[in-house]
Scaffold this motif. Structure first.
Motif, short mmCIF file in Angstrom:
data_model
loop_
_atom_site.label_atom_id
_atom_site.label_comp_id
_atom_site.label_asym_id
_atom_site.label_seq_id
_atom_site.Cartn_x
_atom_site.Cartn_y
_atom_site.Cartn_z
N ILE A 55 71.00 9.41 4.84
CA ILE A 55 71.45 9.09 6.21
C ILE A 55 70.69 9.97 7.21
O ILE A 55 70.22 9.48 8.24
N ALA A 56 70.59 11.25 6.92
CA ALA A 56 69.88 12.16 7.82
C ALA A 56 68.43 11.75 7.97
O ALA A 56 67.88 11.72 9.07
N SER A 57 67.79 11.42 6.84
CA SER A 57 66.40 10.99 6.88
C SER A 57 66.24 9.73 7.72
O SER A 57 65.32 9.62 8.54
N TRP A 58 67.16 8.78 7.52
CA TRP A 58 67.13 7.54 8.31
C TRP A 58 67.29 7.84 9.80
O TRP A 58 66.57 7.29 10.64
N ALA A 59 68.22 8.71 10.14
CA ALA A 59 68.49 9.03 11.54
C ALA A 59 67.28 9.65 12.22
O ALA A 59 66.95 9.31 13.36
N TRP A 60 66.60 10.53 11.51
CA TRP A 60 65.44 11.19 12.08
C TRP A 60 64.25 10.24 12.16
O TRP A 60 63.51 10.24 13.14
N SER A 61 64.05 9.41 11.13
CA SER A 61 62.88 8.53 11.10
C SER A 61 63.00 7.37 12.08
O SER A 61 62.00 6.82 12.54
N THR A 62 64.22 6.98 12.42
CA THR A 62 64.41 5.88 13.37
C THR A 62 64.51 6.37 14.81
O THR A 62 64.57 5.57 15.74
N GLY A 63 64.55 7.67 14.99
CA GLY A 63 64.67 8.21 16.33
C GLY A 63 66.10 8.24 16.84
O GLY A 63 66.35 8.55 18.00
#
Length: 210
Positions: A198-206
């Motif tokens: 989830i954290a990775s997704w949040a950072w990669s999507t802005g």
């Protein structure tokens, strides 16, 4: 049934402190201790606990070797250590660790890490999660099909910055179970399997910025 735990750490005081914390939980019981890695592997193989808490640096065999030896056995290994070096984190996860937390993170995170491992999830100490994601320099990607509620957006941001479920619940005045339900919904919508993803997704999507 209570989660059966083996504590592997070369410091007797640490083992004793962890035993007090975990035996006080209604859903956990410490079934064995080991003062070195080789004993941890042999004991775990013999009694098959649900979870092994392994220090990263131990005589005989270190936490990485314990993780590697128990991979594929169904026994979950959570690394609990003073040393949060990137090479340790990467090696532990590469060899199948089910969590990686720092001893200074406190008892709440220790308990959450064990429960996460039992649920097929993975918990990494918040400060390590944020640092690793920053270092990865994740590219920005668009996910227009993902629609989160305002509350889910709040929780995604907090997960991305390393907040535990207990901390999120306290800050948003929610019940822990409600936070867990929100995270489950977020995982379904974003096709992520754990809070690190989830954290990775949040950072990669802005969705979330450092």
């Amino acid at each position: 049934m209570a989660t059966r735990i083996l504590i592997a750490d070369d410091q007797e005081g640490i083992r004793g402190a962890f035993r007090l914390i975990l035996d006080a939980q209604p859903d956990m019981t410490v079934v064995a201790e080991a003062a070195d890695g080789r004993t941890a592997i042999d004991t775990a193989t013999a009694i098959r606990p649900d979870v092994v808490l392994a220090d990263i640096r131990m005589p005989g065999a270190d936490g990485i070797e314990v993780t590697r030896a128990l991979a594929g056995t169904g026994i979950r290994v959570v690394i609990v250590t003073t040393f949060g070096l990137d090479e340790y984190v990467h090696a532990a996860l590469r060899h199948g660790a089910d969590g990686f937390i720092l001893k200074r993170s406190g008892p709440t995170l220790l308990i959450e890490a064990i429960r996460a491992a039992m649920n097929g999830d993975m918990l990494i100490s918040p400060q390590l999660t944020v640092r690793l994601l920053r270092e990865r320099g994740l590219p920005h990607v668009e996910t227009p099909d993902v629609v989160l509620t305002e509350r889910e957006d709040e929780i995604v941001a907090m997960v991305a910055h390393g907040k535990t479920n207990a901390e999120i619940a306290a800050e948003l005045f929610l019940a822990p179970g409600t936070v867990k339900n929100h995270i489950a919904a977020i995982q379904r919508k974003t096709s992520t399997r754990n809070r690190v993803a989830i954290a990775s997704w949040a950072w990669s999507t802005g969705r979330t910025r450092p």
